[in-house]
Design an enzyme around this catalytic site. Structure first.
Site, PDB file in Angstrom:
ATOM      1  N   GLY A 175      -5.057   2.115  -2.189  1.00 41.11           N
ATOM      2  CA  GLY A 175      -5.785   2.602  -1.007  1.00 41.11           C
ATOM      3  C   GLY A 175      -7.095   3.005  -1.660  1.00 41.11           C
ATOM      4  O   GLY A 175      -8.123   3.082  -0.766  1.00 41.11           O
ATOM      5  N   GLU A 216     -15.793   5.577   8.760  1.00 37.61           N
ATOM      6  CA  GLU A 216     -14.775   5.579   8.024  1.00 37.61           C
ATOM      7  C   GLU A 216     -14.504   6.537   6.846  1.00 37.61           C
ATOM      8  O   GLU A 216     -13.492   6.915   6.667  1.00 37.61           O
ATOM      9  CB  GLU A 216     -14.811   3.980   7.275  1.00 37.61           C
ATOM     10  CG  GLU A 216     -13.780   3.783   6.149  1.00 37.61           C
ATOM     11  CD  GLU A 216     -14.308   2.542   5.262  1.00 37.61           C
ATOM     12  OE1 GLU A 216     -13.409   1.861   4.662  1.00 37.61           O
ATOM     13  OE2 GLU A 216     -15.399   2.361   5.086  1.00 37.61           O
ATOM     14  N   ASP A 270      -9.727   2.363  -3.593  1.00 31.75           N
ATOM     15  CA  ASP A 270     -10.518   1.251  -4.146  1.00 31.75           C
ATOM     16  C   ASP A 270     -12.055   1.401  -3.695  1.00 31.75           C
ATOM     17  O   ASP A 270     -12.234   1.126  -2.788  1.00 31.75           O
ATOM     18  CB  ASP A 270      -9.787  -0.108  -3.715  1.00 31.75           C
ATOM     19  CG  ASP A 270      -9.604  -0.462  -2.216  1.00 31.75           C
ATOM     20  OD1 ASP A 270      -9.470   0.374  -1.548  1.00 31.75           O
ATOM     21  OD2 ASP A 270      -9.465  -1.415  -1.890  1.00 31.75           O
ATOM     22  N   GLN A 304       0.893  -1.139  -0.073  1.00 35.45           N
ATOM     23  CA  GLN A 304      -0.007  -0.182  -0.120  1.00 35.45           C
ATOM     24  C   GLN A 304       0.911   1.153  -0.173  1.00 35.45           C
ATOM     25  O   GLN A 304       2.096   1.270   0.140  1.00 35.45           O
ATOM     26  CB  GLN A 304      -1.061  -0.060   1.281  1.00 35.45           C
ATOM     27  CG  GLN A 304      -2.272  -0.739   0.780  1.00 35.45           C
ATOM     28  CD  GLN A 304      -3.368  -0.545   2.008  1.00 35.45           C
ATOM     29  OE1 GLN A 304      -2.906  -0.364   3.261  1.00 35.45           O
ATOM     30  NE2 GLN A 304      -4.545  -0.443   1.463  1.00 35.45           N
TER      31      GLN A 304
END
Length: 546
Positions: A309, A495, A311, A207
C-alpha cells in the site's frame, strides 16, 4: 533522488519492453495459472506498444478498457495493420476497445455544507454494483454493492475499504458494510486471497490484511461472533499469507514467509509476478533500466511495495536517495506482522465461539510465537520504536515510519513499548496537520510531507488502546483541521495531505492527487464522531497539545 535515464527511442524502448514481457509471460507463477489473465497476457505486443509509447497520460486507462472482440481477433487485426504512429495506434485502440469514462473531479460541496453532511452525500457517488463484468475486461465481478475510493480508482480496493467502512457505519450505512464484507469473503473463496483490487492485473498480490478488522466491525461488542461466522475465510486468508512456511530453514524465504535466524517465521510483502505492473508498465521498465540489478528482481520489489500500500516510500529503498535501489522483498515489515498477529488472534476468538479447542491452542501458539519474533527482530529498545528488518543482512533498518504504530493497534506491544512508541511518534512524526508517513522528504508520496488518513487512524486507535488519549486527540484534531482547511478552500476531500502545513493537499507519486476520497471520508467521519468538540475549532492553536 537522481533522475532516471531518458527514455530510449520508441522502437528501442518497445523492443526492450517486449523482452521483459516475453521473459515474464513465458513462465507464469503457478499460483496465478488459473486466474483470469491480465491485459499484458491477453494483448501481448499490442499491450507493449500502447504502454511503451505512453499513449495515454495514465497507464491505468488502457488496462481498464473493455475489448470489443476476443483478444486473438484484435491481435490478428493489429498484426495485419501494424499501426506505426501514435495517432494511428490511438485510432486502432479506439476502434477495438471501449475506454473507461474520463475521470472528472469529484463533486464539490455546494455552498460548503458541513463536512459530515458532504461525506454522507458522497457515499452514493462512490457506490458501484458490478454483479457481472464484460468479457475480456480486467474488471472482476462482485456479488454485492461496494464503495470505490474515487478518481482513477474505479474498483474495490482491499485495505482502503476498512477505513471507508469506519465512516459508513457512522453515516448509518451498515448495509454497505455488510455487503462489502461479503464481497471480500467472496474474493477469498474464489481466488484464495483478497487481491490488491478487483482487476485481473491485481490478482497476483494482496494488500495489508485488514479483512479480520472489517469482520470485527459487524459485531464490535462481541467480535468473536463475527469471527466465528467468517472463520473459513479468515483461515483461508491466513493460509495464503503463510503458504510455504512448513520446513523453511533459517535464512530462507518463500513467497510471503521468511525464516528468521532462530527459525521463527515472520512475513514480508510479495507478488507472484516479476514483470512490470500492467497499470504502470512504462514507469516500471524505466526504473528497471536505471537499476544495475536484474530487471525481474526490480519488478518483483516494485510489485511487493504495491502490495504494502505504500507505493512508494524510502521505506523500501536500500538507498533513500535512489528509487532504483528498491528491495521490498528483503524487508520484514512491522505493519504486516502486526496485522497477521491480529489475524491469528481473530481466528483464535472465532474458534473459541465454535468451540474448537485444538484450533484455539494452535492459533494462540501462532500469535505467541509471532510476538516473540517481533520483539526479537523488530523492536529496537534503543530507538524506542518498532523498525523494519532487512532479513538478507540480519539488521534492523534505522528509519522510523508511521508503521511503528501498528503493533499498538494490534495490541502486540507491552505498556512500556507503547509509551516509547508514543514518545517517538510525537517527537519525530507529529506535524501541524497530523502525522507524516516518514520523516524524509523524497518526492515519494508515502514520505514527508504527506500524511494519509489510514495512518492517522492506525495511530489514533493504537494510542487509545494504551490510554495515550491526549496524543491520540492531538493527532485527530490536527488532521481534522488539515482536512477542514482544504475542504474550505476547495469543497473536496482528497487522497492525501501535506501535513507540514494546514491548508494544502499532498503531492508526489505516479499520478495526480485524487479526490473523492473513500478512506479520507471514512476516517474523518469516524474522528468527527469520536471528537465532536474538535470539529468546531477554527484555529490550529485550539487543538490539544498545540
Amino acid at each position: 533522488m537522481p533522475a532516471l535515464q531518458p527514455c530510449a527511442a520508441p522502437a528501442a524502448a518497445a523492443a526492450l519492453l517486449m523482452t521483459f514481457w516475453s521473459a515474464a509471460s513465458s513462465a507464469p507463477a503457478a499460483s496465478t495459472a488459473d486466474d483470469p489473465a491480465p491485459p499484458e497476457a491477453l494483448f501481448k505486443d499490442l499491450f507493449v506498444a500502447v504502454q511503451s509509447r505512453h499513449l495515454y497520460a495514465d497507464g491505468k486507462e488502457f488496462v481498464d478498457a473493455v475489448a470489443k472482440a476476443a483478444p486473438d481477433e484484435i491481435l490478428a487485426h493489429y498484426h495485419a495493420l501494424r499501426p506505426a504512429s501514435p495517432g494511428s495506434l490511438r485510432d486502432f485502440v479506439a476502434a477495438h476497445f471501449t475506454l473507461p469514462t474520463e475521470v472528472v473531479p469529484g463533486p464539490a460541496a455546494s455552498s460548503l455544507v458541513p463536512i459530515d453532511e458532504h461525506i454522507d452525500r458522497l457515499w452514493s457517488e462512490l457506490t458501484r454494483s458490478t454483479p457481472s463484468a464484460p468479457p475480456f475486461a480486467s474488471l472482476l465481478a462482485l456479488p454485492r454493492p461496494y464503495v470505490v475510493p474515487g478518481g482513477r480508482f474505479r474498483e474495490l480496493y482491499y485495505w482502503d475499504s476498512y477505513f471507508t467502512m469506519l465512516g459508513l457505519l457512522e453515516s448509518g450505512r451498515r448495509d454497505l458494510v455488510e455487503d462489502m464484507v461479503r464481497d471480500f469473503a467472496y474474493l477469498i473463496d474464489t481466488f484464495g486471497h483478497v487481491p490488491n483490487g478487483t482487476r485481473t492485473y491485481y490478482l497476483s498480490r494482496s494488500q495489508p490484511p485488514f479483512f479480520f478488522e472489517m469482520v470485527g466491525l459487524l459485531s464490535t461488542d462481541d467480535p468473536g461472533q463475527a469471527f466465528a461466522q467468517y472463520l473459513p475465510e479468515l483461515k483461508h486468508e491466513y493460509a495464503y499469507w503463510m503458504q510455504g512456511s512448513a520446513g523453511l530453514r533459517p535464512g530462507q524465504a518463500h513467497r510471503h514467509v521468511v525464516a528468521m535466524p532462530d527459525g521463527s517465521i515472520l512475513n514480508r510483502y510479495w507478488d507472484d509476478r516479476d514483470s512490470p505492473r500492467d497499470e504502470s508498465y512504462a514507469q516500471d521498465t524505466d526504473l528497471a533500466r536505471a537499476s544495475s540489478r536484474p530487471a525481474h528482481a526490480v519488478f518483483r520489489d516494485i510489485r511487493a511495495a504495491a502490495e504494502s500500500g505504500w507505493d512508494f516510500s524510502t521505506r523500501w529503498f536500500a538507498d533513500p536517495k535512489d528509487r532504483a535501489s528498491i528491495d521490498t522483498t528483503q524487508i520484514v515489515p512491522s505493519d504486516l506482522n502486526s496485522l497477521l498477529f491480529g489475524l491469528e488472534n481473530a481466528i483464535r476468538l472465532g474458534c473459541e465461539r465454535r468451540p474448537d479447542v485444538s484450533c484455539v491452542r494452535q492459533f494462540a501458539a501462532h500469535a505467541a510465537a509471532r510476538r516473540r519474533a517481533v520483539d526479537r527482530y523488530l523492536w529496537d529498545p534503543a530507538a524506542g520504536a518498532y523498525l523494519d528488518y532487512r532479513w538478507t543482512r540480519r539488521e534492523r533498518i534505522e528509519r522510523v515510519s508511521a508503521a511503528t504504530l501498528y503493533p499498538l493497534v494490534a495490541s502486540l506491544a507491552s505498556d512500556v513499548q507503547a509509551a516509547a512508541v508514543a514518545a517517538v511518534a510525537a517527537r519525530q512524526l507529529l506535524r501541524p496537520g497530523g502525522l507524516v508517513t516518514t520523516a524524509l522528504e523524497s518526492g515519494q508520496q508515502w514520505d514527508a510531507p504527506n500524511g494519509w488518513a489510514p495512518l492517522q487512524w492506525i495511530a489514533i486507535a493504537g494510542l487509545r488502546q494504551y490510554s495515550k488519549n491526549a496524543l491520540a486527540e492531538t493527532i485527530a484534531c490536527r488532521f481534522l483541521h488539515e482536512v477542514g482547511a482544504v475542504y474550505a478552500q476547495t469543497g473536496k476531500l482528497v487522497e492525501k495531505y501535506d501535513v507540514t502545513r494546514t491548508d494544502r493537499r499532498g503531492g508526489g507519486g505516479e499520478y495526480p492527487t485524487q479526490d473523492g476520497f473513500g478512506w479520507t471520508n471514512g476516517v474523518v467521519r469516524k474522528l468527527d464522531a469520536l471528537y465532536p468538540a474538535d470539529t468546531r475549532y477554527t484555529r490550529l492553536e485550539q487543538c490539544p497539545g498545540s
